[in-house]
Design an enzyme around this catalytic site. Structure first.
Site, PDB file in Angstrom:
ATOM      1  N   SER A 163       0.850  -1.201   0.000  1.00 18.07           N
ATOM      2  CA  SER A 163       0.000   0.000   0.000  1.00 18.07           C
ATOM      3  C   SER A 163       0.880   1.244   0.000  1.00 18.07           C
ATOM      4  O   SER A 163       1.768   1.375   0.846  1.00 18.07           O
ATOM      5  CB  SER A 163      -0.856   0.061   1.265  1.00 18.07           C
ATOM      6  OG  SER A 163      -1.581  -1.103   1.419  1.00 18.07           O
ATOM      7  N   HIS A 179     -10.561  -4.564  -6.879  1.00 13.80           N
ATOM      8  CA  HIS A 179      -9.211  -5.120  -6.757  1.00 13.80           C
ATOM      9  C   HIS A 179      -8.452  -4.837  -8.056  1.00 13.80           C
ATOM     10  O   HIS A 179      -8.951  -5.033  -9.138  1.00 13.80           O
ATOM     11  CB  HIS A 179      -9.299  -6.626  -6.519  1.00 13.80           C
ATOM     12  CG  HIS A 179      -7.968  -7.304  -6.511  1.00 13.80           C
ATOM     13  ND1 HIS A 179      -7.278  -7.557  -5.363  1.00 13.80           N
ATOM     14  CD2 HIS A 179      -7.195  -7.760  -7.522  1.00 13.80           C
ATOM     15  CE1 HIS A 179      -6.141  -8.146  -5.666  1.00 13.80           C
ATOM     16  NE2 HIS A 179      -6.067  -8.282  -6.969  1.00 13.80           N
ATOM     17  N   HIS A 186      -3.837 -10.771  -0.309  1.00 16.72           N
ATOM     18  CA  HIS A 186      -3.757 -10.820   1.165  1.00 16.72           C
ATOM     19  C   HIS A 186      -4.576 -11.978   1.721  1.00 16.72           C
ATOM     20  O   HIS A 186      -5.637 -12.304   1.196  1.00 16.72           O
ATOM     21  CB  HIS A 186      -4.298  -9.506   1.766  1.00 16.72           C
ATOM     22  CG  HIS A 186      -3.496  -8.299   1.421  1.00 16.72           C
ATOM     23  ND1 HIS A 186      -3.802  -7.502   0.353  1.00 16.72           N
ATOM     24  CD2 HIS A 186      -2.392  -7.765   1.997  1.00 16.72           C
ATOM     25  CE1 HIS A 186      -2.917  -6.511   0.284  1.00 16.72           C
ATOM     26  NE2 HIS A 186      -2.053  -6.644   1.264  1.00 16.72           N
ATOM     27  N   TYR A 220      -6.267 -11.870   4.424  1.00 18.15           N
ATOM     28  CA  TYR A 220      -7.555 -11.395   4.955  1.00 18.15           C
ATOM     29  C   TYR A 220      -8.620 -11.219   3.871  1.00 18.15           C
ATOM     30  O   TYR A 220      -9.804 -11.096   4.164  1.00 18.15           O
ATOM     31  CB  TYR A 220      -7.385 -10.078   5.739  1.00 18.15           C
ATOM     32  CG  TYR A 220      -6.887  -8.895   4.931  1.00 18.15           C
ATOM     33  CD1 TYR A 220      -7.705  -8.235   4.031  1.00 18.15           C
ATOM     34  CD2 TYR A 220      -5.586  -8.439   5.093  1.00 18.15           C
ATOM     35  CE1 TYR A 220      -7.246  -7.153   3.291  1.00 18.15           C
ATOM     36  CE2 TYR A 220      -5.113  -7.361   4.373  1.00 18.15           C
ATOM     37  CZ  TYR A 220      -5.944  -6.723   3.469  1.00 18.15           C
ATOM     38  OH  TYR A 220      -5.472  -5.669   2.744  1.00 18.15           O
ATOM     39  N   GLU A 221      -8.195 -11.237   2.602  1.00 22.63           N
ATOM     40  CA  GLU A 221      -9.182 -11.142   1.518  1.00 22.63           C
ATOM     41  C   GLU A 221      -9.875 -12.482   1.284  1.00 22.63           C
ATOM     42  O   GLU A 221     -10.843 -12.551   0.533  1.00 22.63           O
ATOM     43  CB  GLU A 221      -8.493 -10.711   0.218  1.00 22.63           C
ATOM     44  CG  GLU A 221      -7.999  -9.280   0.247  1.00 22.63           C
ATOM     45  CD  GLU A 221      -7.234  -8.910  -1.012  1.00 22.63           C
ATOM     46  OE1 GLU A 221      -7.860  -8.391  -1.953  1.00 22.63           O
ATOM     47  OE2 GLU A 221      -6.026  -9.167  -1.064  1.00 22.63           O
ATOM     48  N   ALA A 226       2.972  -1.574   4.025  1.00 21.30           N
ATOM     49  CA  ALA A 226       2.645  -0.536   5.006  1.00 21.30           C
ATOM     50  C   ALA A 226       2.490  -1.259   6.334  1.00 21.30           C
ATOM     51  O   ALA A 226       1.970  -2.375   6.373  1.00 21.30           O
ATOM     52  CB  ALA A 226       1.332   0.134   4.632  1.00 21.30           C
ATOM     53  N   MET A 230      -0.058  -6.955   7.745  1.00 21.65           N
ATOM     54  CA  MET A 230      -0.923  -8.076   7.343  1.00 21.65           C
ATOM     55  C   MET A 230      -0.463  -8.763   6.054  1.00 21.65           C
ATOM     56  O   MET A 230      -1.280  -9.328   5.330  1.00 21.65           O
ATOM     57  CB  MET A 230      -2.355  -7.568   7.164  1.00 21.65           C
ATOM     58  CG  MET A 230      -2.929  -6.868   8.390  1.00 21.65           C
ATOM     59  SD  MET A 230      -4.531  -6.130   8.032  1.00 21.65           S
ATOM     60  CE  MET A 230      -4.778  -5.114   9.501  1.00 21.65           C
ATOM     61  N   SER A 231       0.828  -8.710   5.770  1.00 19.49           N
ATOM     62  CA  SER A 231       1.301  -9.306   4.506  1.00 19.49           C
ATOM     63  C   SER A 231       2.750  -9.748   4.656  1.00 19.49           C
ATOM     64  O   SER A 231       3.257  -9.912   5.765  1.00 19.49           O
ATOM     65  CB  SER A 231       1.193  -8.275   3.386  1.00 19.49           C
ATOM     66  OG  SER A 231       2.105  -7.208   3.604  1.00 19.49           O
ATOM     67  N   ASN A 249       1.394   4.389  10.472  1.00 20.39           N
ATOM     68  CA  ASN A 249       0.662   4.801  11.688  1.00 20.39           C
ATOM     69  C   ASN A 249       1.371   4.212  12.883  1.00 20.39           C
ATOM     70  O   ASN A 249       2.152   3.264  12.745  1.00 20.39           O
ATOM     71  CB  ASN A 249      -0.783   4.280  11.641  1.00 20.39           C
ATOM     72  CG  ASN A 249      -0.825   2.769  11.488  1.00 20.39           C
ATOM     73  OD1 ASN A 249      -0.642   2.244  10.387  1.00 20.39           O
ATOM     74  ND2 ASN A 249      -1.052   2.071  12.581  1.00 20.39           N
ATOM     75  N   HIS A 299      -8.138   2.797   7.292  1.00 20.26           N
ATOM     76  CA  HIS A 299      -7.301   2.492   6.124  1.00 20.26           C
ATOM     77  C   HIS A 299      -6.895   3.779   5.405  1.00 20.26           C
ATOM     78  O   HIS A 299      -5.800   3.865   4.841  1.00 20.26           O
ATOM     79  CB  HIS A 299      -8.025   1.539   5.178  1.00 20.26           C
ATOM     80  CG  HIS A 299      -7.192   1.149   3.998  1.00 20.26           C
ATOM     81  ND1 HIS A 299      -6.015   0.422   4.139  1.00 20.26           N
ATOM     82  CD2 HIS A 299      -7.308   1.412   2.681  1.00 20.26           C
ATOM     83  CE1 HIS A 299      -5.471   0.250   2.953  1.00 20.26           C
ATOM     84  NE2 HIS A 299      -6.234   0.837   2.056  1.00 20.26           N
TER      85      HIS A 299
HETATM   86  N1  HPA Z   1      -1.663  -2.952  11.944  1.00 23.95           N
HETATM   87  C1  HPA Z   1      -1.668  -3.924  11.019  1.00 23.95           C
HETATM   88  N2  HPA Z   1      -1.446  -3.705   9.741  1.00 23.95           N
HETATM   89  C2  HPA Z   1      -1.189  -2.458   9.352  1.00 23.95           C
HETATM   90  C3  HPA Z   1      -1.165  -1.388  10.260  1.00 23.95           C
HETATM   91  C4  HPA Z   1      -1.426  -1.653  11.641  1.00 23.95           C
HETATM   92  O1  HPA Z   1      -1.420  -0.762  12.512  1.00 23.95           O
HETATM   93  N3  HPA Z   1      -0.874  -0.265   9.550  1.00 23.95           N
HETATM   94  C5  HPA Z   1      -0.716  -0.643   8.263  1.00 23.95           C
HETATM   95  N4  HPA Z   1      -0.903  -1.971   8.127  1.00 23.95           N
END
Ligand code: HPA
Length: 278
Positions: free
Chosen positions: A31, A63, A85, A87-88, A115, A213-214, A237, A249
């Protein structure tokens, strides 16, 4: 998943890309990493994932994914714009299908970007973190199931999953470019929910510096295939509890834009430097 499925995809890419033999590196864009490639890559060709045999079929609205090839800062590479991903709803085998395709194509190095949320109190939003090591907390492993002996051993060693020489290269390029490059341990979770404050505390106590998450499934499969792996997280973040604010997001996407100049300055040097040592 049949072993032969990989070969069909490899043949398709070879047919489309006349310079496939020159490419040694693939970069996987997380991302917010797309604009750097737009700035530095001279694209010679592309194919949508949906037109590549064997690639997972997108079930998610909006997507977008494609494989690009061309010269990046003068170096012939492949670039995955968009990844799959867990989670998808994709299986681990689907997420990591492209990794084995690249291994079978003869690609030697996988550069993974993403990210991530920062856990280390010394990190700020927009920092880049070189992945020094990882912890797999996704609750699954992409190598579960019959082993493909053609690719690698049943029990692959993970001591040097993140290549030391490529890390040195990234560090020296960051210094040259005067870009702050943090270094840390990436904790992979399944998502899609962000972490609770209790989880963040637990992960930080365990020694993780960032959470996302990847990336880890791709790293494990690449290591199994004998590819060299390196990666950078953009800290978009501060993970919940540390920042004290709710996460969305959109925040993650916005923050990734702030580090663009640093990403460009670093990759402009790092990709040629890595290509040299492969
Ligand atoms: N947690 C999990 N995955 C993420 C985050 C987070 O704070 N920020 C970007 N991807």
């Amino acid at each position: 998943m049949e072993f032969n499925n990989y070969q069909k995809t490899v043949d398709c890419i070879r047919e489309k890309d006349s310079r496939h033999e020159e490419r040694k590196l693939v970069i996987v864009l997380g991302s917010g990493w797309g604009p750097a490639v737009d700035a530095l890559m001279e694209v010679e060709g592309e194919v949508a994932y949906e037109d590549l045999p064997g690639f997972p079929v997108s079930t998610v609205a909006g997507h977008f994914g494609r494989l690009l090839w061309g010269d990046f800062a003068g170096v012939p590479i492949y670039c995955m714009q968009g990844r799959f991903h867990y989670y998808e709803g994709y299986s681990m085998a689907e997420i990591t299908f492209p990794v084995r395709v690249f291994a079978a194509l003869g690609i030697e190095c996988m550069f993974l970007t993403n990210a991530a949320g920062g856990l280390n109190p010394d990190f700020s939003v927009g920092d880049l973190m070189m992945i020094h090591d990882h912890m797999n907390f996704m609750g699954n492993n992409p190598l579960i199931g019959p082993n493909f002996d053609e690719f690698g051993p049943r029990f692959p060693d993970m001591t040097s999953a993140w290549d030391k020489e490529l890390q040195s290269c990234l560090e020296s390029c960051a210094k040259e470019a005067d870009v702050l490059l943090q270094k840390g341990i990436y904790m992979a979770v399944s998502g899609p929910s962000f972490e609770t404050p209790a989880e963040i505390c637990a992960f930080a106590t365990l020694g993780a510096d960032a959470v996302g998450m990847s990336t880890v499934p791709e790293c494990i499969v690449a290591q199994h295939c004998g590819m060299r792996v390196t990666g950078i997280s953009c800290i978009t973040n501060l993970a919940a509890h540390i920042g004290g604010e709710k996460l969305s997001h959109e925040d993650v996407s916005k923050a990734a834009k702030h580090s663009l100049a640093n990403v460009i300055a670093l990759l402009y040097r790092a990709i040629p430097c890595m290509h040299e040592i492969l």
